[in-house]
Structure formats: C-alpha cells, structure tokens
Design a protein around this motif. Structure first.
Motif, PDB file in Angstrom:
ATOM      1  N   GLY A  54       0.819  -1.199   0.000  1.00 41.01           N
ATOM      2  CA  GLY A  54       0.000   0.000   0.000  1.00 41.01           C
ATOM      3  C   GLY A  54       0.856   1.252   0.000  1.00 41.01           C
ATOM      4  O   GLY A  54       2.064   1.202   0.177  1.00 41.01           O
ATOM      5  N   GLY A  55       0.209   2.379  -0.217  1.00 41.75           N
ATOM      6  CA  GLY A  55       0.940   3.630  -0.222  1.00 41.75           C
ATOM      7  C   GLY A  55       0.131   4.744  -0.823  1.00 41.75           C
ATOM      8  O   GLY A  55      -1.072   4.615  -1.052  1.00 41.75           O
ATOM      9  N   LEU A  56       0.823   5.853  -1.070  1.00 39.91           N
ATOM     10  CA  LEU A  56       0.203   7.040  -1.650  1.00 39.91           C
ATOM     11  C   LEU A  56       0.552   7.096  -3.134  1.00 39.91           C
ATOM     12  O   LEU A  56       1.720   6.975  -3.515  1.00 39.91           O
ATOM     13  CB  LEU A  56       0.717   8.282  -0.936  1.00 39.91           C
ATOM     14  N   VAL A  57      -0.467   7.300  -3.958  1.00 39.34           N
ATOM     15  CA  VAL A  57      -0.249   7.350  -5.398  1.00 39.34           C
ATOM     16  C   VAL A  57      -1.185   8.396  -5.988  1.00 39.34           C
ATOM     17  O   VAL A  57      -2.257   8.654  -5.434  1.00 39.34           O
ATOM     18  CB  VAL A  57      -0.484   5.959  -6.038  1.00 39.34           C
ATOM     19  N   GLN A  58      -0.787   8.988  -7.076  1.00 41.04           N
ATOM     20  CA  GLN A  58      -1.624   9.982  -7.735  1.00 41.04           C
ATOM     21  C   GLN A  58      -2.661   9.314  -8.618  1.00 41.04           C
ATOM     22  O   GLN A  58      -2.513   8.146  -9.021  1.00 41.04           O
ATOM     23  CB  GLN A  58      -0.758  10.931  -8.556  1.00 41.04           C
ATOM     24  N   GLN A  61     -12.025  -1.378   2.660  1.00 43.43           N
ATOM     25  CA  GLN A  61     -12.972  -0.614   3.453  1.00 43.43           C
ATOM     26  C   GLN A  61     -12.558   0.843   3.432  1.00 43.43           C
ATOM     27  O   GLN A  61     -11.475   1.200   3.927  1.00 43.43           O
ATOM     28  CB  GLN A  61     -13.036  -1.133   4.893  1.00 43.43           C
ATOM     29  N   ALA A  62     -13.409   1.669   2.859  1.00 43.69           N
ATOM     30  CA  ALA A  62     -13.173   3.103   2.824  1.00 43.69           C
ATOM     31  C   ALA A  62     -13.779   3.740   4.074  1.00 43.69           C
ATOM     32  O   ALA A  62     -14.679   3.166   4.700  1.00 43.69           O
ATOM     33  CB  ALA A  62     -13.793   3.701   1.567  1.00 43.69           C
ATOM     34  N   PRO A  63     -13.323   4.907   4.459  1.00 40.75           N
ATOM     35  CA  PRO A  63     -13.854   5.574   5.644  1.00 40.75           C
ATOM     36  C   PRO A  63     -15.364   5.739   5.564  1.00 40.75           C
ATOM     37  O   PRO A  63     -15.897   6.221   4.565  1.00 40.75           O
ATOM     38  CB  PRO A  63     -13.144   6.928   5.640  1.00 40.75           C
ATOM     39  N   THR A  71      -9.376   4.786  -2.756  1.00 36.68           N
ATOM     40  CA  THR A  71      -8.749   5.010  -1.452  1.00 36.68           C
ATOM     41  C   THR A  71      -9.464   4.202  -0.380  1.00 36.68           C
ATOM     42  O   THR A  71     -10.684   4.316  -0.220  1.00 36.68           O
ATOM     43  CB  THR A  71      -8.778   6.495  -1.095  1.00 36.68           C
ATOM     44  N   ALA A  72      -8.713   3.373   0.317  1.00 39.25           N
ATOM     45  CA  ALA A  72      -9.293   2.494   1.335  1.00 39.25           C
ATOM     46  C   ALA A  72      -8.182   1.707   2.003  1.00 39.25           C
ATOM     47  O   ALA A  72      -7.039   1.706   1.543  1.00 39.25           O
ATOM     48  CB  ALA A  72     -10.295   1.533   0.706  1.00 39.25           C
ATOM     49  N   VAL A  73      -8.546   1.036   3.068  1.00 38.76           N
ATOM     50  CA  VAL A  73      -7.665   0.022   3.640  1.00 38.76           C
ATOM     51  C   VAL A  73      -7.999  -1.291   2.944  1.00 38.76           C
ATOM     52  O   VAL A  73      -9.160  -1.696   2.901  1.00 38.76           O
ATOM     53  CB  VAL A  73      -7.858  -0.110   5.158  1.00 38.76           C
ATOM     54  N   TYR A  74      -6.989  -1.921   2.397  1.00 40.57           N
ATOM     55  CA  TYR A  74      -7.170  -3.166   1.657  1.00 40.57           C
ATOM     56  C   TYR A  74      -6.755  -4.341   2.543  1.00 40.57           C
ATOM     57  O   TYR A  74      -5.674  -4.331   3.139  1.00 40.57           O
ATOM     58  CB  TYR A  74      -6.341  -3.145   0.380  1.00 40.57           C
ATOM     59  N   GLY A 109      -5.795 -10.617   6.814  1.00 42.67           N
ATOM     60  CA  GLY A 109      -4.553  -9.921   7.074  1.00 42.67           C
ATOM     61  C   GLY A 109      -4.843  -8.611   7.788  1.00 42.67           C
ATOM     62  O   GLY A 109      -5.995  -8.197   7.926  1.00 42.67           O
ATOM     63  N   PRO A 110      -3.806  -7.908   8.243  1.00 45.06           N
ATOM     64  CA  PRO A 110      -3.982  -6.698   9.043  1.00 45.06           C
ATOM     65  C   PRO A 110      -4.407  -5.468   8.250  1.00 45.06           C
ATOM     66  O   PRO A 110      -4.792  -4.468   8.852  1.00 45.06           O
ATOM     67  CB  PRO A 110      -2.606  -6.470   9.660  1.00 45.06           C
ATOM     68  N   GLY A 111      -4.373  -5.504   6.929  1.00 44.20           N
ATOM     69  CA  GLY A 111      -4.773  -4.350   6.141  1.00 44.20           C
ATOM     70  C   GLY A 111      -3.602  -3.482   5.737  1.00 44.20           C
ATOM     71  O   GLY A 111      -2.639  -3.318   6.495  1.00 44.20           O
ATOM     72  N   THR A 112      -3.711  -2.936   4.543  1.00 42.07           N
ATOM     73  CA  THR A 112      -2.694  -2.007   4.057  1.00 42.07           C
ATOM     74  C   THR A 112      -3.412  -0.833   3.391  1.00 42.07           C
ATOM     75  O   THR A 112      -4.359  -1.022   2.629  1.00 42.07           O
ATOM     76  CB  THR A 112      -1.719  -2.711   3.083  1.00 42.07           C
TER      77      THR A 112
END
Length: 124
Positions: free
Chosen positions: A8-12, A38-40, A89-92, A115-118
């Motif tokens: 995971g990470g930040l991407v444009q 899961q998105a906010p 955008t979410a935790v995967y 798994g713990p999510g990324t």
C-alpha cells in the motif's frame, strides 16, 4: 495462519500499485484468496477473489483496472491496480479460507483468515 500484506501507499490519480499477500501456517491449502477494502465510513467490500481453480471475480468498479494473481494456486496472492481513482482510497485486506477436513482423526472446520490491512491512498 498468518497473512502478511504489503504494497500500500500514496499514489496519484492514474497511477499504479501492486499489493502482495503471503500466507503461512495453514494445514490445508487455501481454497480462495482475495482482497477486500474498506473506505472511511463505508462497509468492507469484496474487490477481487481467486479460487484454487483459478476462477476470478472482480467488483464492477475495478474490472479492467485491477488484476488478481495467485501463482501456482499457492499461498500468495497479488493485486495489480492500474488507473487508480480517488474512490479506490481504502484500507485493503487480504482474505483467505481453508476448507474443512480431517487431520489425525480430528475434524477441522472451514476457516476464514484476514490480514492486518494495508492503506492505499489515491490523491487527485
């Protein structure tokens, strides 16, 4: 059983990321492996799942952009994500399940693992 996810990470917007998940400690081969997100403020949803047969299913929102792969139907699963959008955008979370079976005369029920999510963040 442990599922270790990474990538995971930040991407444009329009960018790409690949998520990886490696499972270990399972007595039986994983039946299915997949990715959920899961998105906010939203419920967890299925993104892509691959069965031990190789059959894949994708959420409509990611078809044509995401690709799930599971080399040799083993204990690793990857999610290639292209043309990312802000709504991605979410935790995967990596998910897997093992079928029921018997070990040394003891019945082992079907089980689900997470798994713990990324976190994947797509910036516009």
């Amino acid at each position: 059983v442990q599922l270790q996810a990474s990538g995971g990470g930040l991407v444009q917007v329009g960018g790409s990321l690949t998520l990886s998940c490696i499972g270990s400690g399972n007595a039986f081969s994983f039946e299915s492996m997949g990715w959920y997100r899961q998105a906010p403020g939203k419920e967890r949803e299925s993104v892509a799942v691959i069965q031990s047969s190789g059959t894949t299913t994708y959420a409509d929102s990611v078809k044509g952009r995401f690709t799930i792969a599971r080399p040799n139907t083993g204990s690793s699963v990857y999610l290639g994500m292209n043309n990312l959008k802000p709504e991605d955008t979410a935790v995967y979370y990596c998910h897997s399940d093992t079928p029921q079976g018997w070990i040394n005369g003891k019945h082992i029920p079907r089980a689900d693992y997470w798994g713990p999510g990324t976190l994947v963040t797509v910036s516009s």
